[in-house]
Motif scaffolding. Structure first.
Motif, PDB file in Angstrom:
ATOM      1  N   ILE A  54       0.837  -1.205   0.000  1.00  0.00           N
ATOM      2  CA  ILE A  54       0.000   0.000   0.000  1.00  0.00           C
ATOM      3  C   ILE A  54       0.869   1.251   0.000  1.00  0.00           C
ATOM      4  CG2 ILE A  54      -1.935  -1.138   1.162  1.00  0.00           C
ATOM      5  CD1 ILE A  54      -1.089   0.281   3.729  1.00  0.00           C
ATOM      6  N   GLN A  55       0.299   2.318  -0.534  1.00  0.00           N
ATOM      7  CA  GLN A  55       1.007   3.598  -0.595  1.00  0.00           C
ATOM      8  C   GLN A  55       0.052   4.715  -0.202  1.00  0.00           C
ATOM      9  OE1 GLN A  55       3.259   4.244  -4.152  1.00  0.00           O
ATOM     10  NE2 GLN A  55       3.275   6.467  -3.921  1.00  0.00           N
ATOM     11  N   VAL A  56       0.531   5.605   0.643  1.00  0.00           N
ATOM     12  CA  VAL A  56      -0.273   6.743   1.075  1.00  0.00           C
ATOM     13  C   VAL A  56      -0.180   7.847   0.030  1.00  0.00           C
ATOM     14  CG1 VAL A  56      -0.620   8.523   2.837  1.00  0.00           C
ATOM     15  CG2 VAL A  56       0.072   6.205   3.510  1.00  0.00           C
ATOM     16  N   ARG A  57      -1.325   8.362  -0.377  1.00  0.00           N
ATOM     17  CA  ARG A  57      -1.368   9.489  -1.309  1.00  0.00           C
ATOM     18  C   ARG A  57      -1.821  10.730  -0.541  1.00  0.00           C
ATOM     19  NH1 ARG A  57       1.376   8.077  -5.904  1.00  0.00           N
ATOM     20  NH2 ARG A  57       0.576   6.124  -6.796  1.00  0.00           N
ATOM     21  N   GLU A  58      -0.951  11.727  -0.481  1.00  0.00           N
ATOM     22  CA  GLU A  58      -1.281  12.963   0.241  1.00  0.00           C
ATOM     23  C   GLU A  58      -2.049  13.925  -0.666  1.00  0.00           C
ATOM     24  OE1 GLU A  58      -0.794  13.271   3.326  1.00  0.00           O
ATOM     25  OE2 GLU A  58       0.662  11.696   3.783  1.00  0.00           O
ATOM     26  N   ASP A  59      -2.751  14.838  -0.027  1.00  0.00           N
ATOM     27  CA  ASP A  59      -3.460  15.921  -0.740  1.00  0.00           C
ATOM     28  C   ASP A  59      -4.390  15.392  -1.826  1.00  0.00           C
ATOM     29  OD1 ASP A  59      -2.322  17.872   0.799  1.00  0.00           O
ATOM     30  OD2 ASP A  59      -0.677  18.245  -0.566  1.00  0.00           O
ATOM     31  N   MET A  60      -5.077  14.312  -1.527  1.00  0.00           N
ATOM     32  CA  MET A  60      -6.058  13.775  -2.465  1.00  0.00           C
ATOM     33  C   MET A  60      -7.298  14.670  -2.480  1.00  0.00           C
ATOM     34  SD  MET A  60      -4.950  10.764  -3.705  1.00  0.00           S
ATOM     35  CE  MET A  60      -6.402   9.792  -4.075  1.00  0.00           C
ATOM     36  N   LEU A  61      -7.891  14.841  -3.666  1.00  0.00           N
ATOM     37  CA  LEU A  61      -9.143  15.590  -3.749  1.00  0.00           C
ATOM     38  C   LEU A  61     -10.288  14.701  -3.275  1.00  0.00           C
ATOM     39  CD1 LEU A  61      -8.739  17.369  -7.203  1.00  0.00           C
ATOM     40  CD2 LEU A  61      -8.350  18.315  -4.926  1.00  0.00           C
TER      41      LEU A  61
END
Length: 351
Positions: free
Chosen positions: A147-154
């Motif tokens: 898994i990968q964290v995605r920052e500043d997602m809309l």
């Protein structure tokens, strides 16, 4: 009526930083990865926001000096000039983002995010959309099942936005006309009330039957309460709510005086009630610019009468359209309040 997006730019508000991070070019809609899905994302948010019950029909206030309106007008004037429009769109959208960031810094709101400025049309009518989107983090499952964290997602298409304005592109903006539709939902009870609608956009909600039904019950009753003894105010409230519950058109000039005149002190019953009517009108106009002296009551917005002890330990609710023959109410000389409910009402205690 499909929504067609023709121009889009995004600026980061960065209210926790030194200032907004401003784009110097528009988003190239032709070069988007999966452009159909990307545009559908914004179309869906526009459609869902416009259909929200929180959206209010508004007009710009202080038309001559309204910053947002003037920046939108500059965009509109350049629409036919292909060579200069994009430059002006970028410049004016940046000015709008700076104002929103400043408005937020001076409010209790600390929900950072990005401002999308979108030129779109519905059935030939152009709009400038101002959509604030709050950042969020997301989790993506990769092909190797890590898994990968995605920052500043809309926010996803299923999430509801809190701040957006849909401004009609008009040849002229005149008083008491619809200029824009505003979504200004509060994320918490601590958030400053309507900073987006009031401070940033400098706009006012236009009067309509629904909001005037609510406003009259607040503003008129507040004014009249200062004019009558408690017993007579209670009777006025009963009469007023009953009058609204008929659903018939109500005018301040014709319908208000008969409700209150015989409840006034005897030496004041022949007075001209224009001053009191004018005070009620002025109080309403401060919140709802335009024609506020007449409206057709919206039955669903008529609240119950609530009779309550000063410490709130005793409370009685009476529906606005309750049959007068089912009960009587009165204050005795010793200050006791007597509510008599007749057998026909068939009273029962709620569990």
């Amino acid at each position: 009526m499909p929504i067609e997006i023709s121009k889009m730019i995004v600026h980061k508000l960065n209210i926790r930083g030194t200032g907004p991070i401003l784009a110097t070019s528009c988003i190239d809609l032709q070069e988007l990865e999966n452009p159909e899905e990307a545009l559908n994302f914004f179309v869906t948010h526009i459609e869902n926001s416009r259909s929200s019950g929180f959206v209010k029909k508004c007009q710009f206030w202080n038309l001559e000096n309204n910053t947002i309106k003037n920046r939108v007008v500059n965009m509109i004037r350049a629409l036919e000039d292909v060579e200069s429009f994009e430059r002006i769109f970028i410049e004016e959208s940046a000015g709008i983002a700076r104002k929103l960031a400043n408005s937020m810094k001076n409010s209790s709101s600390r929900s950072d995010g990005s401002l999308f400025v979108i030129l779109y049309s519905i059935d030939g009518q152009n709009y400038i959309g101002l959509i604030k989107m709050d950042p969020d983090s997301g989790i993506e499952v990769l092909d190797d099942l890590t898994i990968q964290v995605r920052e500043d997602m809309l926010p996803s298409k299923k999430e509801k936005l809190h701040k957006a304005a849909f401004i009609m592109c008009k040849d002229d903006y005149v008083i008491s006309d619809t200029h824009l539709f505003v979504l200004d939902r509060q994320q918490s009870t601590e958030e400053a009330a309507k900073f987006f609608l009031d401070t940033f956009l400098n706009s006012k909600i236009l009067p309509g039957d629904e909001n005037l039904t609510v406003a009259y019950q607040k503003e008129m009753l507040n004014m009249v309460k200062n004019e009558l003894d408690p017993q007579y105010f209670m009777e006025f409230n009963r009469r007023f709510k009953r009058r609204l519950s008929t659903g018939e058109h109500f005018t301040l000039e014709e319908d208000f005086p008969p409700l209150i005149r015989d409840l006034l002190p005897e030496n004041e019953r022949d007075q001209d009630l224009q001053n009191l009517s004018r005070n009620i009108q002025n109080s309403l106009v401060r919140k709802y610019p335009g024609e506020v002296t007449g409206f057709t009551p919206v039955i669903e917005k008529i609240t119950n009468r609530v009779i309550q002890s000063i410490d709130r330990t005793i409370e009685v609710k009476i529906a606005a359209d309750a049959d007068d023959e089912l009960y009587t109410q009165e204050f005795l000389e010793d200050g006791s309040f007597v509510l008599t409910v007749y057998p026909e009402a068939r009273m029962d205690e709620k569990r």
